[in-house]
Design an enzyme around this catalytic site. Sequence first.
Site, short mmCIF file in Angstrom:
data_model
loop_
_atom_site.label_atom_id
_atom_site.label_comp_id
_atom_site.label_asym_id
_atom_site.label_seq_id
_atom_site.Cartn_x
_atom_site.Cartn_y
_atom_site.Cartn_z
CE LYS A 101 -8.61 3.43 -0.76
NZ LYS A 101 -9.22 3.78 0.73
CG MET A 132 -7.28 -8.49 31.49
SD MET A 132 -6.85 -7.05 32.46
CE MET A 132 -7.30 -5.64 31.58
CG ASP A 141 -1.98 -1.15 1.24
OD1 ASP A 141 -2.30 -1.58 0.11
OD2 ASP A 141 -2.68 -1.43 2.29
#
Length: 268
Positions: free
Chosen positions: A65, A176, A43
């Site tokens: 892009k 958690m 990218d």
Amino acid sequence: MVADVSAAAKGKVYLVGAGPGDPELLTLKAAALLRSAGLVLHDDLVPPAVIAMVGRQALVLSVGKRCGVKHVQQAEIHTLMIEAARQNLSVVRLKSGDPLVFGRAAEEMDALRAADVPFEVVPGITAAFAAAAQIGCSLTDRRTASSVKFYTGHKAADQVPGQESPTEAETRVIYMPGRSFRSLAEDRLREGDTADLPCCVISRAAQPEQSIQWSTLGELGNVVPGPAPVLLLTGWALAAAAARDAGEHANDSAPLSVGPDCVPAHDL
Ligand SMILES: C[S@@+](CC[C@H](N)C(=O)[O-])C[C@H]1O[C@@H](n2cnc3c(N)ncnc32)[C@H](O)[C@@H]1O
């Protein structure tokens, strides 16, 4: 001593997280794959300093892009990955941050599954955690916060409409989560989430003793989690993965395994 990280396998695609841009924040596995890949599709957000780590043998293509406009269409990226893997190249699909956070990896994995091309995801440090580190802020400072959500300002035009409850359009990753999910599930059902909302309990993720249990919100109270540490994920984004797992285990008589050393432990 540095771990021996195996090189990229031929005929396989790796969806690799490049992290926020500092090459030192790449994982050892990502760095090793970049060194040995035959094709790297990256990218535009991946900076030159990370691209510089790619081995000289590799063909490197930018498929990102520019000014918000993709110069290579998504379908072409799928074709490039699939064809290269079929030609026995090791392909690295390099994405900024973590490949599974806001990066069209879901579509790419779907295309690879449909083409029966083996792939592996190599996580990276997502922008949120890099930014938090830079400003020295714990996103979960227990004195002021109990959750973190990742949102995008850019919504896909073809997004499947959300479910009735607003929270059901959210993927939640619960750290958690404790050893009993009954009250958590009851709270969510009371808030309006539906009983069929997919849930996944992962114990010791990415460790040799990893165990994964799929469930739904309605059944979550009956799940006994594997050994700590445990993560709970909920949301419709999990539905396809849950269905794949159900298909793979369709002939199993026993319920999905929890590790043999499944003993009550504090969830650290
Ligand atoms: C398509 S998303 C990809 C997110 C990426 N997969 C991740 O996990 O960070 C692109 C957006 O991520 C954010 N981003 C990525 N890298 C960044 C960085 N180094 N600093 C700030 N924001 C970043 C920006 O909001 C950018 O518009």
